[in-house]
Design a protein around this motif. Sequence first.
Motif, mmCIF file in Angstrom:
data_model
loop_
_atom_site.group_PDB
_atom_site.id
_atom_site.type_symbol
_atom_site.label_atom_id
_atom_site.label_comp_id
_atom_site.label_asym_id
_atom_site.label_seq_id
_atom_site.Cartn_x
_atom_site.Cartn_y
_atom_site.Cartn_z
ATOM 1 N N LEU A 171 8.704 8.055 7.701
ATOM 2 C CA LEU A 171 7.745 7.016 8.068
ATOM 3 C C LEU A 171 6.442 7.724 8.434
ATOM 4 O O LEU A 171 6.201 8.106 9.577
ATOM 5 C CB LEU A 171 8.296 6.179 9.220
ATOM 6 C CG LEU A 171 9.660 5.531 8.956
ATOM 7 C CD1 LEU A 171 10.077 4.627 10.111
ATOM 8 C CD2 LEU A 171 9.674 4.754 7.646
ATOM 9 N N HIS A 172 5.612 7.904 7.413
ATOM 10 C CA HIS A 172 4.431 8.758 7.489
ATOM 11 C C HIS A 172 3.300 8.080 6.722
ATOM 12 O O HIS A 172 3.556 7.357 5.746
ATOM 13 C CB HIS A 172 4.770 10.124 6.874
ATOM 14 C CG HIS A 172 3.677 11.133 6.947
ATOM 15 N ND1 HIS A 172 2.640 11.188 6.034
ATOM 16 C CD2 HIS A 172 3.450 12.147 7.823
ATOM 17 C CE1 HIS A 172 1.842 12.187 6.334
ATOM 18 N NE2 HIS A 172 2.300 12.770 7.417
ATOM 19 N N PRO A 173 2.035 8.285 7.110
ATOM 20 C CA PRO A 173 0.920 7.641 6.404
ATOM 21 C C PRO A 173 0.938 7.855 4.892
ATOM 22 O O PRO A 173 0.497 6.981 4.125
ATOM 23 C CB PRO A 173 -0.313 8.288 7.039
ATOM 24 C CG PRO A 173 0.120 8.644 8.419
ATOM 25 C CD PRO A 173 1.564 9.055 8.287
ATOM 26 N N GLN A 174 1.435 9.007 4.449
ATOM 27 C CA GLN A 174 1.512 9.307 3.014
ATOM 28 C C GLN A 174 2.261 8.232 2.245
ATOM 29 O O GLN A 174 1.957 7.949 1.077
ATOM 30 C CB GLN A 174 2.191 10.666 2.817
ATOM 31 C CG GLN A 174 2.505 11.022 1.374
ATOM 32 C CD GLN A 174 3.387 12.244 1.256
ATOM 33 O OE1 GLN A 174 3.712 12.889 2.253
ATOM 34 N NE2 GLN A 174 3.785 12.583 0.051
ATOM 35 N N LYS A 175 3.247 7.608 2.878
ATOM 36 C CA LYS A 175 4.139 6.675 2.182
ATOM 37 C C LYS A 175 3.598 5.250 2.150
ATOM 38 O O LYS A 175 4.159 4.397 1.465
ATOM 39 C CB LYS A 175 5.524 6.695 2.832
ATOM 40 C CG LYS A 175 6.122 8.097 3.002
ATOM 41 C CD LYS A 175 6.305 8.822 1.681
ATOM 42 C CE LYS A 175 6.932 10.201 1.889
ATOM 43 N NZ LYS A 175 7.163 10.913 0.617
ATOM 44 N N ASP A 176 2.534 4.980 2.886
ATOM 45 C CA ASP A 176 1.835 3.689 2.882
ATOM 46 C C ASP A 176 2.761 2.503 3.172
ATOM 47 O O ASP A 176 2.691 1.461 2.524
ATOM 48 C CB ASP A 176 1.109 3.470 1.547
ATOM 49 C CG ASP A 176 -0.033 2.450 1.674
ATOM 50 O OD1 ASP A 176 -0.406 2.120 2.817
ATOM 51 O OD2 ASP A 176 -0.522 1.978 0.630
ATOM 52 N N HIS A 177 3.615 2.663 4.177
ATOM 53 C CA HIS A 177 4.515 1.569 4.543
ATOM 54 C C HIS A 177 3.760 0.385 5.149
ATOM 55 O O HIS A 177 4.234 -0.754 5.070
ATOM 56 C CB HIS A 177 5.561 2.064 5.547
ATOM 57 C CG HIS A 177 6.515 3.056 4.969
ATOM 58 N ND1 HIS A 177 6.583 4.357 5.396
ATOM 59 C CD2 HIS A 177 7.441 2.937 3.987
ATOM 60 C CE1 HIS A 177 7.513 4.999 4.712
ATOM 61 N NE2 HIS A 177 8.050 4.168 3.854
ATOM 62 N N ASN A 178 2.609 0.648 5.755
ATOM 63 C CA ASN A 178 1.835 -0.454 6.334
ATOM 64 C C ASN A 178 1.490 -1.496 5.285
ATOM 65 O O ASN A 178 1.669 -2.702 5.497
ATOM 66 C CB ASN A 178 0.549 0.084 6.979
ATOM 67 C CG ASN A 178 0.757 0.526 8.412
ATOM 68 O OD1 ASN A 178 1.198 -0.254 9.249
ATOM 69 N ND2 ASN A 178 0.464 1.774 8.703
ATOM 70 N N THR A 179 0.989 -1.035 4.136
ATOM 71 C CA THR A 179 0.634 -1.984 3.083
ATOM 72 C C THR A 179 1.883 -2.572 2.443
ATOM 73 O O THR A 179 1.877 -3.721 1.990
ATOM 74 C CB THR A 179 -0.248 -1.311 2.017
ATOM 75 O OG1 THR A 179 -1.211 -0.462 2.642
ATOM 76 C CG2 THR A 179 -0.978 -2.351 1.186
ATOM 77 N N LEU A 180 2.963 -1.803 2.396
ATOM 78 C CA LEU A 180 4.230 -2.337 1.890
ATOM 79 C C LEU A 180 4.661 -3.552 2.707
ATOM 80 O O LEU A 180 5.139 -4.551 2.157
ATOM 81 C CB LEU A 180 5.314 -1.256 1.936
ATOM 82 C CG LEU A 180 6.747 -1.702 1.606
ATOM 83 C CD1 LEU A 180 6.822 -2.280 0.198
ATOM 84 C CD2 LEU A 180 7.724 -0.551 1.763
ATOM 85 N N LEU A 181 4.479 -3.489 4.011
ATOM 86 C CA LEU A 181 4.822 -4.627 4.861
ATOM 87 C C LEU A 181 3.960 -5.843 4.520
ATOM 88 O O LEU A 181 4.443 -6.983 4.531
ATOM 89 C CB LEU A 181 4.665 -4.258 6.333
ATOM 90 C CG LEU A 181 5.721 -3.298 6.895
ATOM 91 C CD1 LEU A 181 5.306 -2.785 8.274
ATOM 92 C CD2 LEU A 181 7.093 -3.968 6.968
ATOM 93 N N THR A 182 2.686 -5.612 4.212
ATOM 94 C CA THR A 182 1.797 -6.705 3.808
ATOM 95 C C THR A 182 2.286 -7.339 2.507
ATOM 96 O O THR A 182 2.305 -8.569 2.366
ATOM 97 C CB THR A 182 0.362 -6.183 3.634
ATOM 98 O OG1 THR A 182 -0.110 -5.656 4.876
ATOM 99 C CG2 THR A 182 -0.571 -7.290 3.161
ATOM 100 N N VAL A 183 2.680 -6.482 1.552
ATOM 101 C CA VAL A 183 3.229 -6.982 0.283
ATOM 102 C C VAL A 183 4.482 -7.811 0.542
ATOM 103 O O VAL A 183 4.649 -8.916 0.000
ATOM 104 C CB VAL A 183 3.541 -5.800 -0.665
ATOM 105 C CG1 VAL A 183 4.348 -6.281 -1.874
ATOM 106 C CG2 VAL A 183 2.260 -5.119 -1.122
#
Length: 409
Positions: A214-226
Motif C-alpha cells: 500500500l504505497h503511492p506507486q500503486k495508486d490505490h487512492n484513485t482505485l478507490l474512486t474508480v
Amino acid sequence: MKSQVSDTVFIITPSLDFGGAQRSVANIANLLSSRYRVYVVIFNRESKIVFYPNAKVIDLKIGGGKNLLHKAFLFFQRCRNLYKLKKQYKPIVCISFLEGANYINILSSYTSKTFISIRGSKMHDKEINGTIGFIRKRLLIPVLYSFADKIITLSEGLKNEMIKNFWQNESKIKTVYNFYDIKKVIDGSKEDIGDENVAGIFDSSPILITSSRLHPQKDHNTLLTVFRRVLDIKACKLVLVGDGILYEQLIETATELGLSTFSLKSNQTCTNQYDVYFLDYQCNPYKYLRKSALFLFTSLWEGFGNSLAEAMICGTPVISTDCPTGPRELLAPGTDVTYQTTKLEETPYGWLMPMLESQSAIDQWVDIIVRLLEKPELAKVKANAAQYRMEEFSQEKIAQRWFDLIERM
C-alpha cells in the motif's frame, strides 16, 4: 572462517523485508544455491526478514543515518565492510539489487565481477525528485552504473531506459525476467481461505482484487474512486491484499467516499456487508486471487509487476495500467515497449489501460470493469490464455539465463 572456493556468489540487497524485489532476491538466491555457494549480504536487520533464502545471510550491521552527513558516513562504511567481505570470500560474481546496493557493490569492487540488477523505472519514479533526485538521475546512475560488468534489467522497457536515459552501453545490458514457481502458485490458489467469515465475502458478490504494497506507486487512492463509481452501477466488492505506509490513509479515503470498510487489523467481525476489505499482508495471496472476478493493477510505474504476473498464473482476469515498465511485456508481447496507451487496449491476455491520471481514464476503467462484470465469460477467455502465457516465466525456463550470465564471466 575464510573461504577460498571459486564458486562463491554474493547477492547484495538492503533488506529481505516486504516487497517484490526482496522476494525476488530470495528466489534468485535459492535458484543459484543449486549450483553455487551463495551468501546474501544485507545492510542491517532493522526491518525483519520476511523472505528467508536458502543461503547464509551476512548482516553488515550498518543501519540508516540520522542526517545527510551521517548517511554519507554509513554509506562509505558499508562500502568498506563489503570490500572486506569480498576480499575474504573471493566471490566470482557479486549481484546487487536496488539502487543503494548497486552503488555499494560498484564502489566496493574487488576482483569479482560486478552485476547490478535494475528492478524498477527510475525515470518515472515520482519519488526521485528535487536536488537529490537530479543528482541520482544525472550523475550517480549514469556514471557509477557504467563501471558495472553487467547490468541486468527486469524488462525490455527498463533496458531501453538504461540506454536512452542513462547512457549505458547496450552490449553489457541483459534482460532477465522474474521467474515463478508455477506449481506452487497454482497449488496455493487452491487452498481454502480458512477464515469462514472472510471466505463468505467471496461467495456473496463478484470480487475486484488487488495485491501489493500500500504505497503511492500503486495508486490505490484513485482505485478507490474508480470502485466507488463501479459500485453505483454494479454490485461488487473490493479486496486489497497487502500492507504498507498508506494503510490507515486508504481506509480514511474509502470512508470519505462513502464506502463501508473492513480491516483485518481491527477488532471488527468480517461480514459480507462491507464494500471494501483490507486483508493485510498474506503469505498466500493466491487463494484470494483465484476466487476473484477481476484483478486490478493500477500502478504508476513498475519494474515488471509480480502481483500482475501471479494473478495471471492463478487464472484471474486482469486489467492493468500501461505503466512503465512491465505490464505491456506481460499482456501485449511483441508490441513497442516504449508505447503507452491513452485508451483501452484489448490484448490477447487481458486489458491494458491508461494510467488513472485524468477523468477520461477513470471513465474508461469504470466502463471496462462494469462490462466484464456483466459478461464474465469474456474475461475468462483472456484469463485462460494468460495462464498459458505465464508458462514462459517458469523457473525452469528463466534459470538457465542466470547460469549463462555467471558462467560466461
